[in-house]
Design an enzyme around this catalytic site. Structure first.
Site, PDB file in Angstrom:
ATOM      1  N   SER A  60      -6.554   1.220  -4.508  1.00  0.00           N
ATOM      2  CA  SER A  60      -6.739   2.497  -4.121  1.00  0.00           C
ATOM      3  C   SER A  60      -5.145   3.451  -4.489  1.00  0.00           C
ATOM      4  O   SER A  60      -4.558   3.265  -5.120  1.00  0.00           O
ATOM      5  CB  SER A  60      -7.098   2.715  -2.648  1.00  0.00           C
ATOM      6  OG  SER A  60      -7.563   4.025  -2.392  1.00  0.00           O
ATOM      7  N   TYR A  71       0.871  -1.386   0.023  1.00  0.00           N
ATOM      8  CA  TYR A  71      -0.072   0.161  -0.097  1.00  0.00           C
ATOM      9  C   TYR A  71       0.819   1.367  -0.139  1.00  0.00           C
ATOM     10  O   TYR A  71       0.761   2.185  -1.054  1.00  0.00           O
ATOM     11  CB  TYR A  71      -0.996  -0.024   1.087  1.00  0.00           C
ATOM     12  CG  TYR A  71      -2.012   1.190   1.224  1.00  0.00           C
ATOM     13  CD1 TYR A  71      -3.131   0.969   0.278  1.00  0.00           C
ATOM     14  CD2 TYR A  71      -1.941   2.287   1.921  1.00  0.00           C
ATOM     15  CE1 TYR A  71      -4.203   1.963   0.281  1.00  0.00           C
ATOM     16  CE2 TYR A  71      -2.631   3.307   1.970  1.00  0.00           C
ATOM     17  CZ  TYR A  71      -3.953   3.198   1.223  1.00  0.00           C
ATOM     18  OH  TYR A  71      -4.855   4.245   1.106  1.00  0.00           O
ATOM     19  N   ASP A 104     -17.577   3.921  -7.776  1.00  0.00           N
ATOM     20  CA  ASP A 104     -16.650   4.319  -6.945  1.00  0.00           C
ATOM     21  C   ASP A 104     -16.521   5.916  -6.931  1.00  0.00           C
ATOM     22  O   ASP A 104     -16.179   6.276  -7.730  1.00  0.00           O
ATOM     23  CB  ASP A 104     -15.324   3.752  -7.430  1.00  0.00           C
ATOM     24  CG  ASP A 104     -14.162   4.045  -6.373  1.00  0.00           C
ATOM     25  OD1 ASP A 104     -14.303   4.946  -5.554  1.00  0.00           O
ATOM     26  OD2 ASP A 104     -13.141   3.216  -6.315  1.00  0.00           O
ATOM     27  N   HIS A 118     -16.030   1.622  -4.216  1.00  0.00           N
ATOM     28  CA  HIS A 118     -14.354   1.515  -3.707  1.00  0.00           C
ATOM     29  C   HIS A 118     -13.821  -0.033  -2.910  1.00  0.00           C
ATOM     30  O   HIS A 118     -13.040  -0.228  -2.887  1.00  0.00           O
ATOM     31  CB  HIS A 118     -14.057   2.669  -2.723  1.00  0.00           C
ATOM     32  CG  HIS A 118     -12.547   2.939  -2.817  1.00  0.00           C
ATOM     33  ND1 HIS A 118     -11.776   3.110  -4.017  1.00  0.00           N
ATOM     34  CD2 HIS A 118     -11.803   3.001  -1.873  1.00  0.00           C
ATOM     35  CE1 HIS A 118     -10.747   3.655  -3.659  1.00  0.00           C
ATOM     36  NE2 HIS A 118     -10.444   3.318  -2.354  1.00  0.00           N
TER      37      HIS A 118
END
Length: 683
Positions: free
Chosen positions: A537, A457, A620, A655
């Protein structure tokens, strides 16, 4: 299957050019930003047809889906929590679209309290949180339709579940903070007037008070709006309901802190912290003594106390000082639970309210513990424990004795004894040591031929801690290796670690990831022909950047719901709030040049790219699908190699939160099928 057989849609190009600091930047796929336009809808349909045609030719795709369905089909429980005279918990029988909220009185038979599966025919309307009054007699729950961040709020009497008043609408990024039984505080934005409701910018948050039995149109503005414009405003009450706490921020890092003493009518809202430089929240109070968790002068966080009469920073006194491990905290049964991150795993300590250490809590193993929270009068708390090879398990913890007992064991079909998880520390490009946990079947030969999925991430101070994944069983059982590095930009080592991966330091995040891949190849866990990379993301941005910077390093890529156009991300929904991490193209010429260089959509050029499956959801409204649409169109245009470039667009999904179980299983099945097919290893 060869790329030559993939009839990608003919994606039209438009002559759109933006100028930043004398640099002209063409944006030929700008038209895909309009999610309501007919030609965008036609393009989505055409792309999904190509993707489905490709995936449907993989002979074992359905077998993978069936096996995932079998693995998923076990009872799943949440940790219980007490409200009024009832104990509540979530349960999913196995393959239900959404988990059901149950309640029971004492040792009585549990009954269904709310079943979100009845909210919509296809299971895509989900319940996103429920908040009870202090006496448990009423509750307000939030609904999300199709995965959108916009919510509806419904208030009910808990005794008979009858609805009280009207449904509140157009609520976004909000908690529900009850004030007695009269009403509650909530936050929202003005709905975008122009353009798409999903993509339109949400600029200024407002805190309202809703009095039960009155129309939403008469709700009182408490904070925000033109007087104090802030992008994010949150509110909650202390457990005794004496204090209203307001947090206000303009980006996802740092907040102001405000306080109102509700026991003194007319006392007004008092400012406690008047800048956005650090993060603070009020954990609890004992009378007028406030307990504040903060990273002011303490990047790893500490707990301080202050009297509510003079709550400003100058009066703060350390209660639990900063340590080398990152602190979060909760309370229950009149105790403080200090939950530390030690090299991205959990260490939990119990303190009394005076800051005296009572014990270090014995956890089942090395992993992630969560949920040490309960009301003041409780004698026990429930917590969950998990790791990459330890399925989610619920424990009951006796606060007085410190004893944990097993409450609910996971029913998943998985034998942890067959697998191992090891943590290594490798050097990034600049020599910084980065931790990474690698999980695989015991006895796996490290010969460079193992399929490996590298997931990360690296942003927004988010910490990736060990957690069990039912989907990953498929991969691990078939000789796969799962590796998760804790990149800079995350919160694993506090705010210092976060800041080393933001703005003009964002390349550190990509370098940390590349170094992880190189370490795994060097130590023969895998090789570039068997390496897949994945992230969602902000992690989707990471994967997009790696595709452009090191296409030679891996075989398969999965950028999910990614931020891929770094010059325009701040033009949509809440994107402007991410500027603390990213900076914006308008900030300065230097910031523009930096973003322009690594922005995945802009950094693409004709070349030989790995097999890529981009995923997004048409609802999203956090990272708008335009990012993925534009990136997919350009990557398909520029791919000169034989590998497929697909985009999988989930309809009625956002999302990620609120997806039905069937949607999750189908997406995971497609991911594994695509991976095995493109590594040419079969299944």
């Amino acid at each position: 299957m060869n790329i030559k057989t993939l009839p990608y849609p003919k994606t039209k190009k438009v002559n759109t050019v933006d100028t930043y600091f004398d640099t002209e930047v063409p944006d030929p796929y700008r038209w895909l930003e309009d999610d309501r336009a007919d030609d965008t809808r036609e393009w989505v349909k055409a792309e999904n047809t190509v993707t489905e045609n490709y995936l449907s030719q993989i002979p074992y795709r359905e077998a993978i889906r069936k096996q995932l369905e079998t693995l998923w089909n076990y009872e799943k429980y949440s940790a219980p929590f007490k409200e009024g005279q009832y104990t509540y918990f979530y349960k999913n029988d196995g393959l239900q679209s959404q988990s059901v909220l149950y309640r029971q009185a004492g040792n009585g038979t549990p009954e269904v309290f709310l079943d979100p599966n009845k909210f919509s025919a296809d299971g895509t309307t989900s319940m996103q949180g429920i908040d009870f009054t202090k006496d448990g007699s009423m509750a307000a729950y939030q609904l999300s339709e199709g995965g959108s961040d916009w919510r509806k709020v419904i208030v009910i009497n808990t005794a008979d579940k009858s609805i009280i008043g009207d449904t509140l609408t157009d609520i976004k990024f909000s908690g529900i903070a009850w004030k007695g039984n009269e009403g509650f505080y909530y936050s929202s934005y003005d709905k975008p007037k122009e353009g798409s409701q999903l993509a339109g910018m949400t600029q200024y948050h407002k805190l309202f008070y809703h009095k039960l039995g009155t129309p939403q149109s008469t709700d009182k503005l408490i904070f925000g709006g033109e007087a104090t414009p802030r992008r994010y405003i949150g509110a909650y009450l202390t457990e005794d309901e004496r204090f209203l706490v307001i947090t206000a921020a303009n980006t996802t890092t740092g907040n102001e802190l405000y306080l109102e003493d509700l026991s003194k009518p007319g006392s007004g809202i008092v400012n406690v912290v008047d800048n956005f430089d650090n993060e603070h929240s009020i954990l609890d109070n004992v009378g007028s003594k406030l307990y504040i968790i903060t990273n002011l002068y303490s990047p790893n966080f500490k707990l301080v106390t202050v009297d509510a009469a003079t709550p400003q920073i100058v009066y703060w006194k350390d209660l639990i000082p900063q340590t080398k491990n990152v602190l979060t905290a909760s309370t229950g049964g009149g105790k403080i639970f200090a939950e530390y991150l030690k090299d991205a795993t959990s260490l939990v300590e119990q303190y009394d309210m005076e800051g005296k250490l009572e014990r270090i809590i014995a956890l089942p193993s090395v992993g992630t513990a969560a949920g040490f929270g309960a009301k003041k009068e409780e004698k026990e708390v429930y917590y969950t424990f998990t790791s990459y090879i330890y399925p989610f398990t619920i424990f009951k913890y006796d606060i007085a004795s410190g004893q944990s007992t097993l409450y609910k064991k996971s029913g998943v079909k998985f034998d942890p004894e067959q697998y191992q998880s090891e943590q290594v520390f490798y050097a990034s490009k600049d020599g910084t040591k980065i931790p990474m946990i690698i999980t695989y079947k015991k006895g796996t030969a490290l010969n460079g031929k193992n399929p490996l999925l590298l997931y990360a991430y690296g942003g927004f101070g988010v910490s990736l801690t060990p957690a069990f994944s039912t989907s990953n069983i498929i991969f691990l059982e078939h000789g796969g290796i799962y590796a998760v590095p804790n990149l800079r930009g995350g919160g694993e080592y506090g705010e210092t670690w976060h800041r080393k991966g933001i703005k003009m330091h964002k390349q550190n995040v990509f370098d940390d990831f590349i170094a992880a891949a190189e370490y795994l190849i060097k130590h023969k866990y895998t090789s570039k022909d068997y390496l897949a990379i994945s992230g969602g993301s902000n992690g989707g941005l990471l994967i997009g950047a790696i595709i452009t910077q090191r296409p030679d390093l891996f075989k398969v890529a999965f950028p999910a719901v990614g931020v891929l156009d770094m010059l325009r991300y701040n033009k949509f929904t809440a994107g402007a709030g991410w500027s603390y991490d990213y900076g914006t193209a308008e900030d300065s010429k230097e910031m523009f040049n930096y973003l322009y260089k690594y922005s995945p959509y802009h950094a693409l050029k004709p070349g030989n790219y790995p097999a890529t499956m981009i995923t997004t959801g048409d609802h999203d409204d956090r990272v708008v699908p335009a990012h993925s649409f534009k990136f997919a169109a350009r990557l398909q245009e520029y791919q000169t190699g034989p590998a497929p470039v697909l985009i999988r667009i989930e309809t009625k999904a956002g999302h990620g939160a609120g997806k039905s179980t069937a949607q999750v299983i189908n997406e995971q099945a497609d991911k594994w099928a695509f991976l095995f097919e493109n590594m040419r290893i079969g299944w």
